[in-house]
Scaffold this motif. Structure first.
Motif, PDB file in Angstrom:
ATOM      1  N   LEU A 253      61.643 -35.962  14.220  1.00 48.52           N
ATOM      2  CA  LEU A 253      60.360 -35.409  14.653  1.00 48.52           C
ATOM      3  C   LEU A 253      60.393 -34.987  16.113  1.00 48.52           C
ATOM      4  O   LEU A 253      59.605 -34.142  16.542  1.00 48.52           O
ATOM      5  CB  LEU A 253      59.237 -36.436  14.454  1.00 48.52           C
TER       6      LEU A 253
ATOM      7  N   TYR B  72      51.720 -30.669  15.206  1.00 50.93           N
ATOM      8  CA  TYR B  72      52.569 -31.015  14.059  1.00 50.93           C
ATOM      9  C   TYR B  72      51.906 -30.476  12.790  1.00 50.93           C
ATOM     10  O   TYR B  72      50.747 -30.786  12.513  1.00 50.93           O
ATOM     11  CB  TYR B  72      52.745 -32.527  13.948  1.00 50.93           C
TER      12      TYR B  72
ATOM     13  N   VAL C 215      57.116 -29.721   9.456  1.00 46.90           N
ATOM     14  CA  VAL C 215      57.726 -30.671   8.529  1.00 46.90           C
ATOM     15  C   VAL C 215      57.315 -30.231   7.136  1.00 46.90           C
ATOM     16  O   VAL C 215      56.119 -30.138   6.835  1.00 46.90           O
ATOM     17  CB  VAL C 215      57.253 -32.114   8.788  1.00 46.90           C
TER      18      VAL C 215
END
Length: 405
Positions: free
Chosen positions: A14, A81, A111
């Protein structure tokens, strides 16, 4: 909640700018893992956004234009994110991800998950080279299974004190061996799919496995364009019954009544749906290694049992040697072994597994069945590769428990 063995790797990645791509079979726990990551990131920043592309409104907007993402999140800012579940449903995942990565890195971290590598292969025309990191999420390993069965302390001992198989018996597990064997039998029978592991009722476990086999695999093969569904499942059953056997596409084609090319395509779909994996022969001449016939293994023992409709105890199975060989293969994959091969001569002298070109293992149900003299040709050709038997239970040589993590 079962923390997956890939958790630390995912969390560490991450911090990198590359897209984190989580792939794996349907119902292996990708969405759960992503939601846990969302909760983790929210401890440090509020700028976290999760989208499921099974939502047709979201999917339509993102298909229309990658910029439509900013109809749902702030356009400007840092440390944003974005988690995208089921990325394969996009018409052009490559274009979408590549555009956002190139335009908004490093202020935007992506992601994404994909249920089947088949879709990744077909739709990711650009490899996204240099722009991604890939994590493959498999069904539960044995230690993850133990956590799912509320045996956290035992799982920690299996996971943390795990040793290399060639160092011998895990003597520290001897006090719990009877309990471990009981749990191992359950793991072998029903496998490691999370929904199966956490279900208490044996009949419900079987129902869930059947649903995984029929409903989810059928969804994969429908989206893959398989026309001969019955023959596809028949082919899978034949492969499952011959676990560890040489995979001769032309012979299989004659058996199921398909062309060789169609059989190879169906095998490709099975691989990319994370149902089976292939092992190529070991040879220090790469060309020879790649041109010889592979072997096939199932990636979950419960799935193998439901395909064959055989839930007898391991020691009662007539093909228990094949079952054990498949379990060792699964354990090696779960341990993250990158290169697994087999060795075989024209006169059928064979060694089951060559691991990373440096260790060799021959799988036998009983240790007495291992005759070192049968493998003299291998040991003479490769004196630098130690060969060990792997047995169901053995106090002197490596056995199945030595491989579990």
């Amino acid at each position: 909640m079962v923390q997956r063995n890939v958790w630390k790797r995912c969390i560490n990645w991450l911090e990198r700018k590359e897209i984190l791509l989580i792939i794996g079979a349907r119902q292996a726990g990708k969405s759960t893992l992503m939601r846990e990551m969302v909760s983790h990131v929210k401890k440090f920043t509020p700028h976290v956004h999760f989208f499921s592309l099974e939502n047709p409104l979201i999917l339509s907007a993102f298909d229309e234009n990658p910029e439509n993402l900013f109809n749902y999140i702030p356009r400007n800012g840092t440390n944003r994110y974005v988690f995208l579940d089921e990325i394969q449903y996009l018409k052009d995942p490559t274009r979408f991800l590549k555009y956002l990565y190139d335009e908004y890195t490093p202020t935007l971290k992506l992601v994404v998950s994909g249920s089947s590598a088949f879709y990744i292969d077909k739709k990711f025309r650009d490899s996204l080279a240099g722009r991604k990191r890939i994590v493959e999420l498999r069904p539960f390993s044995f230690s993850e299974f133990l956590v799912g069965r509320k045996q956290e302390a035992l799982a920690e001992r299996v996971r943390e004190e795990s040793t290399s198989p060639d160092t011998g018996k895990k003597s520290y597990l001897v006090p719990e061996k009877e309990k471990l064997q009981h749990l191992l039998n359950e793991y072998i029978l029903y496998g490691g799919y999370p929904a199966v592991v956490t279900e208490e009722d044996p009949e419900e476990k079987l129902f869930t496995l059947k649903d995984l086999h029929e409903s989810f695999l059928r969804k994969d093969i429908h989206e893959a364009g398989v026309l001969e569904e019955y023959k596809f499942f028949l082919l899978l059953k034949i492969i499952a019954s011959g676990t560890g056997a040489l995979l001769n596409a032309n012979e299989l084609a004659n058996t199921v009544g398909l062309s060789g090319d169609t059989v190879r395509e169906y095998i490709h779909i099975m691989r990319k749906s994370f149902i089976i994996a292939l092992v190529t022969p070991f040879h220090r001449n790469l060309r020879k290694e790649l041109t010889k016939m592979p072997k096939a293994y199932l990636l979950d023992s419960g799935l193998r049992n439901i395909i064959l409709n055989d839930f007898r105890a391991p020691f009662e199975k007539p093909d228990r040697g094949c079952l054990l060989e498949n379990l060792v293969f699964i354990a090696l994959k779960q341990a993250g072994v990158e290169k697994i091969n087999y060795w075989r001569t024209q006169d059928k002298k064979e060694v089951d597994f060559i691991v990373d070109g440096s260790r060799a293992f021959e799988v036998k149900w009983r240790s007495e069945a291992f005759n070192p003299g049968k493998y003299r040709r291998f040991t003479e050709h490769y004196p630098d590769i130690p060969l060990n038997p792997v047995c169901w239970q053995d106090d002197n040589s490596p056995d199945l428990l030595d491989f579990l993590s």
